[in-house]
Enzyme design. Structure first.
Site, short mmCIF file in Angstrom:
data_model
loop_
_atom_site.label_atom_id
_atom_site.label_comp_id
_atom_site.label_asym_id
_atom_site.label_seq_id
_atom_site.Cartn_x
_atom_site.Cartn_y
_atom_site.Cartn_z
N HIS A 490 3.20 7.50 6.18
CA HIS A 490 2.83 7.89 4.82
C HIS A 490 3.85 7.50 3.78
O HIS A 490 3.52 7.27 2.62
CB HIS A 490 2.54 9.39 4.81
CG HIS A 490 1.40 9.74 5.72
ND1 HIS A 490 1.60 10.22 6.99
CD2 HIS A 490 0.07 9.57 5.57
CE1 HIS A 490 0.41 10.37 7.57
NE2 HIS A 490 -0.51 9.98 6.74
N ARG A 597 -8.13 9.64 -0.67
CA ARG A 597 -7.56 10.60 0.28
C ARG A 597 -7.62 11.99 -0.35
O ARG A 597 -6.84 12.30 -1.24
CB ARG A 597 -6.12 10.23 0.61
CG ARG A 597 -5.94 8.81 1.15
CD ARG A 597 -4.47 8.55 1.48
NE ARG A 597 -4.26 7.18 1.90
CZ ARG A 597 -3.89 6.19 1.07
NH1 ARG A 597 -3.70 6.44 -0.22
NH2 ARG A 597 -3.72 4.97 1.53
N ARG A 634 -13.20 10.16 1.30
CA ARG A 634 -13.05 10.57 2.70
C ARG A 634 -12.90 12.07 2.76
O ARG A 634 -12.11 12.67 2.02
CB ARG A 634 -11.81 9.90 3.32
CG ARG A 634 -11.58 10.28 4.78
CD ARG A 634 -10.33 9.60 5.33
NE ARG A 634 -9.10 10.12 4.74
CZ ARG A 634 -7.90 9.61 4.96
NH1 ARG A 634 -7.76 8.54 5.74
NH2 ARG A 634 -6.83 10.14 4.40
N GLU A 727 -11.78 4.37 13.50
CA GLU A 727 -10.36 4.51 13.80
C GLU A 727 -10.10 4.65 15.30
O GLU A 727 -8.95 4.74 15.71
CB GLU A 727 -9.80 5.74 13.08
CG GLU A 727 -9.96 5.71 11.58
CD GLU A 727 -9.65 7.04 10.94
OE1 GLU A 727 -8.52 7.21 10.46
OE2 GLU A 727 -10.54 7.93 10.94
N ASN A 750 -4.67 1.57 10.57
CA ASN A 750 -3.43 2.25 10.96
C ASN A 750 -3.65 3.08 12.23
O ASN A 750 -2.92 2.95 13.22
CB ASN A 750 -2.93 3.16 9.84
CG ASN A 750 -2.60 2.39 8.57
OD1 ASN A 750 -2.55 1.16 8.58
ND2 ASN A 750 -2.39 3.10 7.48
N ASP A 751 -4.64 3.96 12.20
CA ASP A 751 -4.92 4.78 13.39
C ASP A 751 -5.56 3.95 14.50
O ASP A 751 -5.28 4.17 15.68
CB ASP A 751 -5.82 5.95 13.02
CG ASP A 751 -5.03 7.16 12.52
OD1 ASP A 751 -3.88 7.33 12.96
OD2 ASP A 751 -5.56 7.92 11.70
N ARG A 761 2.41 5.83 15.68
CA ARG A 761 2.85 5.03 14.54
C ARG A 761 3.98 5.67 13.75
O ARG A 761 4.58 5.03 12.88
CB ARG A 761 1.68 4.71 13.61
CG ARG A 761 1.01 5.90 12.93
CD ARG A 761 -0.25 5.41 12.21
NE ARG A 761 -1.06 6.46 11.63
CZ ARG A 761 -1.10 6.73 10.32
NH1 ARG A 761 -0.36 6.05 9.49
NH2 ARG A 761 -1.89 7.68 9.87
N CYS A 798 -9.62 -0.31 5.17
CA CYS A 798 -8.86 0.54 4.24
C CYS A 798 -7.46 0.85 4.75
O CYS A 798 -6.75 1.67 4.16
CB CYS A 798 -9.62 1.83 3.94
SG CYS A 798 -9.80 2.93 5.35
#
Length: 866
Positions: A490, A597, A634, A727, A750-751, A761, A798
């Site tokens: 993040h 988000r 989301r 994901e 990312n996930d 990660r 995304c």
């Protein structure tokens, strides 16, 4: 973190996966403890370890450590490393020398590295006047040790390994047997009259070991009290920290069913001259050793130019000065709600802090940074301080809010520690404040006051939260550097959103840099160079200027569509986390928002936002974008790395594989319903779509979609597009089945990457390997696109991959319809697309799918597209 730069110099100490390797503290010949002519050591009363017959006069640190105590006679030093308490004791009966011949080179509270000098002594004088020169290195808290493997023969101090220590999987000291929560009210509490300590030289290592061994024979909790201070009688270090001299007066407090017997036994030892060689020796209680396999982890390499290495998190280069982020106290509401609810909130925050500390300690241990790992192990102990917990609970029962009660409890305890004469114990006040603030910020978040950051700052911290960056002055902060996180963590998202260079997962030694130190941060290569030369600064400035000219050119053309050279249009949208970023989207040429988000509404607060608050926020963002730009919202994605204290989430061994994303919201229907209704109520204000995170099964999708339809009908609003985030490998592999029902897919790379590669990660050690361009990840993207296009559904990206120039040709070639990047990257993404040919991209993607790894994929892109 110890590093090896000279093969003839001191060797490394290793702290990894429950193991600690100790170097010899002095040059000489190893002697088994059994052969030491002193029962305190031979019978392991003081602990277990090794003895060395010295051939030199210098005692050095056996590992990276914190100096806990330098005995006032100068003959012994206690250090703490990786949760172990290690006593280095020169000679036998040397305390009687009263410091003559001993010259300590460190003081309590110092941090030392393996091989650093601790004390020097007059070897001839000590040999003549002491009973023996044998020098012991013993671990006093053997309850955390599973195995010891001593070496034999001749050793060189600070170079040769003399002892390998294996630790229990969870090496936390057992709670005292007495005075435990839930203990019956009838438990005996016995206090002694004042007792004069008969040991002529006081309670130094050997007498303290006898007292501790005696205390461990009983189930009662035994405390020694001197001048209002107390020590756990089971702990050798705790006893020594009382600094009890011969002839001093102490008292004993015991709690437990065998308290009277424990008191009598300890009183007898205190009244005995324990310095005498004939003193009776209680039976040792150290656990039996069990051999375990040694660890094979290796510390990261050292850069020859002195640069500290991390992971690239946000592109760019900057020159500035180190600004170390400090934790600030917050202003709190004193009055609380229902006490049971306040107590649950505090318990959840403490559990969250414990998880953070365990993760930090484990990572630093793996990084071979024993000093900092030991510090955070100590922080976990402070988190369980019964006096702090009881003080907070008492105030909550009296009507105080959980944050106020907790703040009062930990600050008052810290003030008590500050008043102590012992510098090590006084230093614990800082630790207690640090852990106190960690819990406090989990309860209510940081105050919104602006950070007083000087100009040209490179902000350095262990980690950053959204609240840390919310008030950063972009004109003063030139870069971000954290020791936690990775390229997809993040802090990376925050930095890219701010458009400033950043590196994550950085060598922890960056935290030791003096504030104001000039540094160069390189977000493209993941390095931070301290004290650069004038030539290095000039080269960095030239790169900055070149990057700025390129960005200006891209921004001037940002309003133009992203169309490839052969006429294929690609939609470029933005990832945002609030209304302020939404207002910037049109300015940078964004065609909408591919990911809102919504966690920004739920985090850093004590209660969940209600439906009206959410609806107002979503509507404001939709209006900021305008009627023609899409807004994909989301639903709440928390759990794993984003816990929320007021949700009272249960502790999980692996939260990334537990209740998170849509699993969590489906399990809390009222929370989910309020958010869904808020999104639907805001939908008439713009071009709104909704998507669910962490979908893995059709049943999850259907349950969520049914709730949306039910609430939509109740509100009487028109249908909106509803899709899923891809994901998990499960969603990607059956994408065609999902595409029959979902309106669109958005791939969270990312996930998807961390689950595909089975790599966390947020783990800095694995960060270089968590590669979103790994061919396995690309094949899952290909599978998702194929399944979606079979039913004429669009697919977006995304994750961080959407803003990676190396990834864009591959993603376009795989058939991705939309790229959703961080706001500052939108112009660059559009410029990259305009320079490409779709036909060339398809050929690139085909070759990339057959690559061996992400590095080969990048080489393919570089060869084909420059």
């Amino acid at each position: 973190m110890p590093q090896v730069t000279d093969p003839t110099g001191p060797g490394p100490t290793t702290v990894d996966r429950g193991a600690l390797t100790l170097l010899s503290p002095i040059s000489g010949v190893v002697v088994p403890l059994d052969e030491v002519p002193d029962p305190a050591f031979a019978q392991r009363l003081a602990g277990d370890g090794v003895s060395i017959d010295p051939l030199s006069d210098l005692v050095v640190a056996p590992c990276d450590a914190l100096v806990r105590l330098v005995h006032r006679a100068g003959h012994a030093v206690t250090i703490e490393a990786s949760g172990l308490e290690i006593v280095l004791h020169v000679g036998l009966d040397t305390v009687a020398l009263g410091g003559e011949g001993f010259h300590p080179l460190v003081k309590s509270g110092d941090t030392v590295r393996a091989g650093d000098p601790l004390l020097r002594f007059d070897i001839d004088l000590v040999a003549r006047r002491a009973r023996s020169l044998l020098t012991e290195m013993v671990i006093t808290n053997m309850d955390v040790v599973s195995a010891l493997r001593p070496r034999s023969g001749r050793v060189v101090g600070g170079r040769d390994v003399v002892l390998e220590v294996s630790l229990h999987d969870q090496h936390t000291a057992a709670a005292p047997a007495g005075n435990q929560a839930g203990e019956p009210a009838s438990v005996d509490v016995v206090r002694s009259a004042p007792i004069i300590v008969a040991a002529e030289t006081g309670l130094h290592a050997r007498p303290a070991a006898v007292i501790a061994a005696t205390a461990r024979r009983f189930t009662a909790d035994v405390r020694l009290v001197k001048d209002g201070r107390e020590a756990n009688a089971r702990s050798v270090v705790s006893i020594m920290a009382l600094e009890v001299g011969g002839g001093d007066t102490v008292s004993i407090v015991t709690r437990g069913h065998d308290a009277p017997a424990a008191l009598a036994a300890i009183a007898e030892k205190l009244a005995t001259n324990l310095d005498a060689a004939s003193g009776a020796a209680p039976t040792p209680s150290a656990p039996a050793a069990r051999p375990t396999a040694p660890s094979s982890d290796v510390p990261r390499p050292v850069r020859a130019d002195g640069a500290l290495v991390g992971v690239p998190a946000s592109p760019g280069i900057a020159v500035g000065q180190v600004f170390r982020l400090r934790q600030d106290d917050v202003v709190l509401e004193e009055k609380g709600g229902e006490p049971a609810q306040e107590q649950r909130a505090l318990d959840a925050a403490i559990a969250g802090a414990r998880g953070q500390l365990e993760s930090l300690q484990q990572r630093l241990t793996k990084e071979a940074d024993a000093n900092r790992a030991a510090i955070f192990a100590a922080h976990q102990e402070l988190l369980e301080d019964p006096e702090v917990l009881e003080r907070a609970a008492t105030q909550i029962r009296a009507g105080a809010s959980a944050p106020f009660a907790w703040q009062q409890a930990y600050t008052s305890q810290a003030e008590r520690l500050v008043a102590l004469a012992n510098p090590v114990l006084a230093g614990r006040a800082t630790d207690l404040r640090d852990i106190g603030r960690r819990v406090l910020h989990l309860l209510v978040g940081r105050a919104e006051a602006s950070l007083d950051v000087p100009p040209e700052s490179i902000l350095v911290a262990e980690e950053l939260t959204p609240s840390d960056t919310a008030s950063l002055d972009r004109t003063r902060v030139r870069g971000l550097c954290t020791t936690m996180g990775s390229a997809t963590s993040h802090v990376a998202i925050l930095a890219r959103g701010l458009g400033i260079p950043a590196i994550a997962g950085t060598d922890p030694r960056v935290l030791d840099l003096t504030p104001g130190t000039r540094v160069i941060i390189d977000g493209d290569h993941g390095t931070l160079k301290p004290s650069p030369t004038a030539e290095e600064e000039a080269a960095a400035v030239e790169r900055q200027q070149s990057d700025e000219r390129r960005r200006h050119t891209e921004l001037s053309a940002a309003a133009e569509p992203a169309t490839t050279r052969d006429g294929q249009r690609v939609e470029v949208v933005a990832n945002i986390g609030g209304e302020r970023e939404a207002a910037r989207v049109p300015e940078v040429g964004g065609e909408g928002v591919g990911l809102l988000r919504t966690e920004f509404l739920f985090m850093e607060r004590r209660t969940a936002p209600n439906e009206d608050e959410q609806a107002k926020a979503y509507e404001a963002i939709a209006r900021a974008l305008g009627p023609d730009r899409i807004l994909v919202i989301r639903t709440l994605d928390v759990g794993g790395d984003k816990p929320i204290p007021y949700l009272d989430l249960p502790a999980e061994e692996n939260p990334f594989l537990g209740e998170r994303g849509v699993r969590l919201t489906l399990a809390r229907p009222e929370l989910f319903r309020a958010q869904v209704r808020a999104i639907l109520r805001a939908s008439p204000a713009g071009k709104v779509a909704m998507m669910f995170p962490m979908i893995a099964m059709l049943s999850e999708w259907r349950a969520a979609r049914e709730l949306v339809e039910r609430e939509r009908a109740a509100l009487g609003v028109p249908p909106i597009p509803v899709g899923i985030m891809v994901e998990t490998a499960a969603a990607a592999l059956i994408a065609e089945r999902f595409a029959r029902e979902a309106d669109f897919f958005s791939i969270g790379t990312n996930d998807l990457t961390q689950y595909t590669l089975a790599m966390d990660r947020s783990n800095a050690r694995l960060a270089p390997q968590v590669d979103t361009l790994h061919p396995a990840v690309l094949r899952l993207i290909e599978r998702t696109v194929a399944g979606a296009h079979q039913h004429k559904r669009w697919v977006g990206i995304c994750g961080a991959l959407a803003g990676d120039p190396n990834a864009i040709p591959v993603l376009l070639g795989l058939g991705v319809n939309e790229l959703s990047a961080d706001v500052p990257l939108v112009p660059a993404v559009k410029a990259r697309i305009r320079a490409l040919s779709m036909a060339e991209c398809r050929a690139t993607a085909l070759e990339a799918l057959d690559a061996a790894d992400g590095a080969e994929v990048r080489a393919i892109v570089a060869r084909r597209h420059g």
